[in-house]
Structures are given as C-alpha cells and as structure tokens.
Write an enzyme that holds these catalytic residues in place. Structure first.
Site: not given
Ligand code: IMP
Ligand code: MG
Length: 175
Positions: A101, A104
């Site tokens: 998704d 980071d």
C-alpha cells in the site's frame, strides 16, 4: 462521506486512484507480457490495491499474501519487521511482484524482497501505490510507484489508523 469528521483532507479520490491503478496495471502487463508473475500482497494494507490492480492487468497472475508489520498501534515505525503470516505458494524460480500500500521507511519491503531472493525467486520487483520518499531509511529499489506523497499519515483504500478507515474509498490525511 463516511468518516468525514475525521479526515482533514482528501489526497486522492476514488476516481483518481482508479485512473492511476489502471495505468500501473497497463505498465506491469506490458513489462510482464508472456509471463505469469506471482503477486504477493502485503497484508493488511494492500488488500484493496491488490484486488483492483490484478483485475485490471491483462496477463495471468498467481496471488498470495504475506502479513508483515513494522508498526504497533501508533503512527511511527518500530524499525523491526514481524512476519505474522507467510505465503503458502512456492516462490522458487518465480517472477515475484511484491505489492504494498505504502512505503515509508522502506524497512518492511527491503526485508521482504531479500527474503524472496533468499528463497530463490527468479526476479523480485516492488509495486507500491504510495511512497513517502522523504522518510526512506532502507535502500530499496521500487519499480512501480503510484503516487509520491509528503510526510503525512494517510488512511483509506485499505490503509488504517489503529484498524480504522480501511473501508474509506478515497485516500485522506487524518485530522
Ligand atoms: P515501512 O517499513 O516503514 O516502509 O512501513 C511500511 C508500512 O507501514 C506500510 O505497509 C503501511 O502498512 C504502514 N504505513 C506507513 N505509513 C503509513 C500511513 O501513512 N498510513 C497507514 N499506514 C502506513
Ligand atoms: Mg502495508
């Protein structure tokens, strides 16, 4: 709008996401023409993206899921990755596409990629819908990126904050 009291700003509408996912599916289908990749979705956040992306691709693909977590219940990375659920298919000699998704720090994906290479996958590429480049800590090569976003915590389209907002159709920044 569902959850509207808790969303500060919609970053990408469901329609914008659909457009981008279609373009990514076209690109991947062209790059993997004549192949049947093994798609490994990273749970739980990537569940919506995997379903949409794979149905738009016009090549066959096998699908499996892995569940890895580098987060507790907050919004900051713990720096270590726990494997909560492994794949059940054999990735040896397969063209693996890991679907995330959001990237980071990159810690999760760099470890998962290495794991599949250690298991003798033929190739391993990474697909992510979102990327926060300013937060990158691990050096990981990401072949397909949907959107680059600033350093904000986002939810929706499968992504959560403390298990909430996964069923929000847009992607938004929390208040
Ligand atoms: P990394 O190992 O730091 O790259 O962590 C990536 C994982 O953290 C993603 O797969 C998400 O599950 C989660 N994550 C990172 N940023 C966000 C965010 O803004 N919203 C929701 N989940 C996030
Ligand atoms: Mg994830």
């Amino acid at each position: 709008m569902k959850y509207c009291n808790e969303i500060k700003q919609v970053l990408f509408s469901a329609e914008q996401i659909r457009e981008r996912v279609c373009r990514m599916a076209e690109q991947i289908s062209a790059d993997y023409k004549g192949k049947r990749p093994l798609v490994i979705g990273v749970l739980k956040g990537a569940w919506v993206f995997v379903a949409d992306l794979l149905r738009e691709m016009d090549i066959p693909a096998d699908v499996d899921f892995i569940c890895a977590s580098s987060y507790g219940s907050g919004t900051t990375t713990s720096g270590t990755v726990t494997l909560l659920k492994d794949i059940t298919l054999d990735c040896r000699k397969r063209d693996v596409l890991i679907v995330e998704d959001i990237i980071d720090s990159g810690v999760t994906l760099s470890l998962l990629k290495q794991m599949m290479l250690d298991r003798k996958a033929k190739s391993v590429n990474i697909v992510t819908l979102l990327s926060k480049p300013s937060r990158r800590k691990a050096d990981v090569d990401v072949k397909y990126v949907g959107f680059e976003i600033p350093d904000e915590f986002v939810v929706g389209y499968g992504m959560d904050y403390d298990e909430r907002f996964r069923t929000f159709a847009d992607i938004g920044i929390l208040k």
